[in-house]
Scaffold this motif. Structure first.
Motif, PDB file in Angstrom:
ATOM      1  N   SER A 171       8.194  -0.896  -0.025  1.00 51.96           N
ATOM      2  CA  SER A 171       7.949   0.190  -0.912  1.00 51.96           C
ATOM      3  C   SER A 171       9.212   0.490  -1.917  1.00 51.96           C
ATOM      4  O   SER A 171      10.439   0.558  -1.457  1.00 51.96           O
ATOM      5  CB  SER A 171       7.830   1.541  -0.075  1.00 51.96           C
ATOM      6  OG  SER A 171       8.018   2.780  -0.891  1.00 51.96           O
ATOM      7  N   SER A 231      -0.839  -4.158   5.231  1.00 48.74           N
ATOM      8  CA  SER A 231      -0.213  -3.460   4.217  1.00 48.74           C
ATOM      9  C   SER A 231      -0.281  -1.967   4.552  1.00 48.74           C
ATOM     10  O   SER A 231      -1.345  -1.660   5.000  1.00 48.74           O
ATOM     11  CB  SER A 231      -0.610  -4.023   2.777  1.00 48.74           C
ATOM     12  OG  SER A 231      -1.914  -3.305   2.785  1.00 48.74           O
ATOM     13  N   TYR A 244       1.401   2.206   3.831  1.00 51.21           N
ATOM     14  CA  TYR A 244       2.398   3.072   3.076  1.00 51.21           C
ATOM     15  C   TYR A 244       2.976   4.293   4.311  1.00 51.21           C
ATOM     16  O   TYR A 244       2.284   4.511   5.118  1.00 51.21           O
ATOM     17  CB  TYR A 244       1.863   3.676   1.814  1.00 51.21           C
ATOM     18  CG  TYR A 244       0.976   4.840   2.019  1.00 51.21           C
ATOM     19  CD1 TYR A 244      -0.566   4.746   2.348  1.00 51.21           C
ATOM     20  CD2 TYR A 244       1.363   6.327   2.014  1.00 51.21           C
ATOM     21  CE1 TYR A 244      -1.464   5.890   2.647  1.00 51.21           C
ATOM     22  CE2 TYR A 244       0.361   7.496   2.174  1.00 51.21           C
ATOM     23  CZ  TYR A 244      -0.790   7.257   2.345  1.00 51.21           C
ATOM     24  OH  TYR A 244      -1.707   8.179   2.515  1.00 51.21           O
ATOM     25  N   ASP A 284       0.054  -5.943  -3.636  1.00 48.57           N
ATOM     26  CA  ASP A 284      -0.262  -4.795  -3.988  1.00 48.57           C
ATOM     27  C   ASP A 284      -0.408  -4.691  -5.416  1.00 48.57           C
ATOM     28  O   ASP A 284       0.070  -4.978  -6.193  1.00 48.57           O
ATOM     29  CB  ASP A 284       0.727  -3.672  -3.803  1.00 48.57           C
ATOM     30  CG  ASP A 284       0.476  -2.440  -4.571  1.00 48.57           C
ATOM     31  OD1 ASP A 284      -0.851  -2.396  -4.846  1.00 48.57           O
ATOM     32  OD2 ASP A 284       1.632  -1.479  -4.833  1.00 48.57           O
ATOM     33  N   SER A 312       0.927  -2.600  -8.333  1.00 51.45           N
ATOM     34  CA  SER A 312       1.934  -2.879  -8.543  1.00 51.45           C
ATOM     35  C   SER A 312       2.164  -4.082  -9.322  1.00 51.45           C
ATOM     36  O   SER A 312       2.596  -4.382 -10.370  1.00 51.45           O
ATOM     37  CB  SER A 312       2.932  -2.721  -7.237  1.00 51.45           C
ATOM     38  OG  SER A 312       4.222  -3.321  -7.614  1.00 51.45           O
ATOM     39  N   SER A 329       6.154  -0.357  -6.251  1.00 49.35           N
ATOM     40  CA  SER A 329       4.983  -0.206  -5.143  1.00 49.35           C
ATOM     41  C   SER A 329       5.499   0.970  -4.221  1.00 49.35           C
ATOM     42  O   SER A 329       6.272   1.287  -4.000  1.00 49.35           O
ATOM     43  CB  SER A 329       4.888  -1.410  -4.575  1.00 49.35           C
ATOM     44  OG  SER A 329       3.686  -1.507  -3.609  1.00 49.35           O
ATOM     45  N   LYS A 330       4.067   1.864  -3.919  1.00 47.91           N
ATOM     46  CA  LYS A 330       4.334   2.559  -2.665  1.00 47.91           C
ATOM     47  C   LYS A 330       4.103   2.131  -1.444  1.00 47.91           C
ATOM     48  O   LYS A 330       4.439   2.764  -0.412  1.00 47.91           O
ATOM     49  CB  LYS A 330       3.141   3.600  -3.022  1.00 47.91           C
ATOM     50  CG  LYS A 330       3.459   4.606  -4.346  1.00 47.91           C
ATOM     51  CD  LYS A 330       2.280   5.549  -4.493  1.00 47.91           C
ATOM     52  CE  LYS A 330       1.120   4.724  -4.745  1.00 47.91           C
ATOM     53  NZ  LYS A 330       0.481   5.026  -5.994  1.00 47.91           N
ATOM     54  N   TYR A 331       3.735   0.555  -1.290  1.00 50.81           N
ATOM     55  CA  TYR A 331       3.157   0.132  -0.148  1.00 50.81           C
ATOM     56  C   TYR A 331       4.268  -0.810   0.355  1.00 50.81           C
ATOM     57  O   TYR A 331       5.273  -1.523  -0.357  1.00 50.81           O
ATOM     58  CB  TYR A 331       1.979  -0.721  -0.245  1.00 50.81           C
ATOM     59  CG  TYR A 331       0.674   0.322  -0.852  1.00 50.81           C
ATOM     60  CD1 TYR A 331       0.221   1.020   0.117  1.00 50.81           C
ATOM     61  CD2 TYR A 331       0.473   0.404  -2.190  1.00 50.81           C
ATOM     62  CE1 TYR A 331      -0.943   1.855  -0.308  1.00 50.81           C
ATOM     63  CE2 TYR A 331      -0.613   1.285  -2.593  1.00 50.81           C
ATOM     64  CZ  TYR A 331      -1.152   1.881  -1.447  1.00 50.81           C
ATOM     65  OH  TYR A 331      -2.183   2.915  -1.884  1.00 50.81           O
ATOM     66  N   ASN A 332       4.187  -1.090   1.607  1.00 52.05           N
ATOM     67  CA  ASN A 332       4.846  -2.096   2.480  1.00 52.05           C
ATOM     68  C   ASN A 332       3.871  -3.351   2.880  1.00 52.05           C
ATOM     69  O   ASN A 332       2.918  -2.855   3.201  1.00 52.05           O
ATOM     70  CB  ASN A 332       5.600  -1.713   3.509  1.00 52.05           C
ATOM     71  CG  ASN A 332       6.577  -0.638   3.139  1.00 52.05           C
ATOM     72  OD1 ASN A 332       7.695  -0.637   2.865  1.00 52.05           O
ATOM     73  ND2 ASN A 332       5.952   0.843   3.378  1.00 52.05           N
TER      74      ASN A 332
END
Lengths: 196, 196
Positions: free
Chosen positions: A48, A65, A67, A88, A91, A98-101
DNA sequence: TCCGGCACTTGATCTATGTTAAGAAATAAA
DNA sequence: TTTATTTCTTAACATAGATCAAGTGCCGGA
């Protein structure tokens, strides 16, 4: 190793060919655009705050994935295994943070392509627009189905649907992650399983 | 009337041109592939059990799509207004019976294209694959966002987000439909609104 | 082989939202 | 204008699933 490589590539092309016509000349252009990469279990493919530079076609392995919300709780929105795509997309397509991992749940082999390289590939092989158009169409329809299920079905129904549609996941993914993917807590999932 | 027609067509092309290159020759091919149609308020564009024959580009008006569950309750999964697309994509692309209904909330003007005609149009103007690829990409990303919001945010947060992102809807769509779209009952929405 | 942490379960309690029921306000129909 | 119908609100009560807390079992690393 060379043999493994060929197998992986064939699967990618196999999926492309399902929905569009790929000539032998196109094949080599496509294969040269993707680069193989791999990641060890528990390592992060995306963190993120960073921009997602690639989309990944998973040849073998498993990733999630998720958040992290303002309270520090993880929420999983995708679990993906062999022969599917992960990234993502927001992104990736905007090339913004990105807000995600994205984390590997198993040692995983992938084929990746960058945003710029993909744009170039669309010009070299316009037929690929068709493949990805159909891919996103299907992904969109599935996302709406999952949305409906989450809004209007009970957690137990969602669990049973998942058992039916992704039985393999229960072999390979811990229940705590499946619970989050279903939109419930591990405690609730445990109770649901007891009732059956 | 002729003037109205031109305006409508320009908007459709305007959106195509946003994401792909359309030559003047392409323009006339595209326009001839779409047929104008309209529907009166409260009439159905699609009825559950029938196959969805068209995708519709709404030029002016408002429609909702919903399904009816086993208890007879309606669940809205889309509300669409001017300059957006509506259809049951699953039924449209598979050409199998739909589970959904689509109903006009206002008198509505549209441009429609059938499945076969669209397939032909993709061959005539391959650049359109790109437009629809990007359209579905964005639709998919939005569907995942809505899914996340429904799974992990409170109904009040979802209401506030919707107020911000679709303020026009509150002018044109009854709250009972907005409640269903948000995944809650009209009573709950009423309580949420009182708290603000 | 032993230890520490992760995965999973169970129970008690809490809370957001649903359900049922009824009435007020607004809109459409007559 | 009057009536009918739909939309919206309010209140009392019910419930699915969350939260908090504790305990068991298991797997992987020192």
């Amino acid at each position: 190793m060379a043999d493994t490589q060929v197998t992986e590539d064939n699967k990618l092309l196999y999926y492309f060919k399902k929905w569009t016509v790929i000539t032998p000349e196109d094949e080599s252009v496509i294969l040269s655009a993707f680069e193989p990469c791999s990641i060890k279990k528990k390592k992060n493919l995306l963190v993120s705050g960073k921009t997602c530079k690639y989309i990944y076609f998973i040849t073998t392995g498993c990733l999630r994935s998720y958040y992290i919300d303002s309270k520090g709780t993880e929420h999983i929105y995708q679990i993906r295994m062999d022969n599917s795509w992960i990234s993502d997309l927001e992104s990736f397509f905007t090339q913004k943070p990105s807000k995600y991992n994205i984390e590997a749940l198993e040692n995983t082999q992938m084929l990746r392509i960058s945003f710029q390289r993909l744009e170039k590939l669309y010009e070299e092989v316009p037929k690929l627009e068709r493949y990805f158009r159909i891919l996103f169409q299907k992904a969109y329809i599935n996302a709406l189905k999952r949305l409906n299920a989450n809004m209007w079905e009970t957690a137990m129904d969602r669990y049973n649907d998942m058992l039916k549609e992704h039985p393999m996941m229960f072999q390979r993914v811990p229940l705590i992650y499946i619970a989050s993917y279903l939109g419930i807590t591990p405690e609730s999932l445990s109770r649901i399983r007891k009732r059956i």
